[in-house]
Design an enzyme around this catalytic site. Structure first.
Site, PDB file in Angstrom:
ATOM      1  N   SER A 136       0.800  -1.170  -0.143  1.00 33.64           N
ATOM      2  CA  SER A 136       0.114  -0.080   0.173  1.00 33.64           C
ATOM      3  C   SER A 136       0.903   1.213  -0.183  1.00 33.64           C
ATOM      4  CB  SER A 136      -0.914  -0.129   1.171  1.00 33.64           C
ATOM      5  OG  SER A 136      -1.500   1.276   1.380  1.00 33.64           O
ATOM      6  N   TYR A 161      -1.264  -0.264  10.168  1.00 35.61           N
ATOM      7  CA  TYR A 161      -1.468  -0.588   8.675  1.00 35.61           C
ATOM      8  C   TYR A 161      -0.035  -0.345   8.007  1.00 35.61           C
ATOM      9  CZ  TYR A 161      -3.706  -0.904   4.023  1.00 35.61           C
ATOM     10  OH  TYR A 161      -3.720  -1.321   2.907  1.00 35.61           O
TER      11      TYR A 161
END
Ligand code: NAP
Length: 247
Positions: free
Chosen positions: A142, A155
């Protein structure tokens, strides 16, 4: 697109980016193994869509955070097809909270779903694909792993870890003719980003040079390239698919 291999496992392929990757790879003639954890009906719908378009697909259930389940899924594929050519480590979750409110459990859950699962898949690929001296692996990371984000320390850590780990696997596995790459999507329209408020989305869009959120198909096309013969001299690469948001 040209593929020397014949089959692929896509984790978390029951919906979102994983489902789109599965459909795209099937359209290029690969047999696609659709991994799902809980969404059997959604996974079956992906399979039906692939078959209706003339492709080949099969389902394989596993919680990829559990090594025994993930490795058993890969064994199922090798037993059925004689080998596994490609792996896309796509399954992932978010548990967003500002750091002061984030518990160690919130942190570890996201690390386990996004990073440890990817380690398990990369390691199993090294073993099973390594025997055949052929394979290509793409990890879905990501943009947050590159630029960080308030409310996503867990994350960001998981995806930053995926990027660093991908490069390390690329170095370790090249002697066995295996390639490891990652893609770092920006903001893509799926259930994961559906949860964001319209205000937050509009704010992100304002900062994206291409002026819009991405489509899962745009991530899938990048994944197909990195798996395919067309990227045969690319390994250890982290490919941004983010509309220019972070360059
Ligand atoms: P999504 O729509 O929420 O789908 C996530 C998929 O992962 C679901 O199929 C889910 O299965 C599966 N999954 C989660 N934990 C699993 C586990 N332990 N075992 C097996 N499957 C599991 O998410 P998405 O937006 O498509 O995201 C896919 C990947 O892209 C993730 O790695 C995410 O971090 C990354 N990504 C997304 C964006 C974005 O903007 N959407 C941006 C950058 C990166 P169940 O249905 O069983 O829960």
């Amino acid at each position: 697109m040209k593929f020397t291999g014949t089959n692929v496992l896509v984790t978390g392929a029951s919906r979102g980016i994983g489902a789109e990757i599965a459909k795209t790879l099937a359209s290029f003639g690969l047999k696609v193994w659709i991994n799902y954890r809980s969404g059997l009906e959604a996974a079956e719908a992906v399979k039906t869509e692939i078959e209706a378009a003339g492709g080949q697909a099969a389902l394989v259930k596993a919680d990829v955070t559990k090594e025994e389940e993930f490795v058993a899924a890969i064994k199922t594929i090798v037993d059925a097809d004689g080998q596994i050519s490609y792996l896309v480590n796509n399954a992932g979750i978010t548990k967003d909270k500002l750091a002061l409110r984030m518990t160690v459990d919130d942190f570890n859950d996201v690390l386990s779903a996004n990073l440890t699962s990817t380690f398990i898949g990369c390691k199993a690929a090294l073993k099973f694909m390594g025997k055949k001296r052929f394979g290509s692996i793409v990890n879905i990371s990501s943009i947050i792993g590159e630029m960080g984000n308030a409310g996503q320390t867990n994350y960001a850590a998981s995806k930053g870890g995926v990027n660093a780990m991908t490069k390390s696997f690329a170095k370790e596995a090249s002697a066995r003719n295996l390639r490891y790459n990652a893609v770092t999507p920006g903001f893509i329209q799926t259930d994961m980003t559906h949860a964001l408020s319209d205000e937050v989305k509009a704010n992100y869009e304002k900062n994206i040079p291409l002026g819009r959120m991405g489509d899962a198909k745009e991530v899938a096309d990048a994944v197909a390239f990195l798996l395919s013969d067309h990227s045969s001299y690319i390994t250890g690469e982290i490919l941004k698919v983010n509309g220019g948001l972070y360059v």
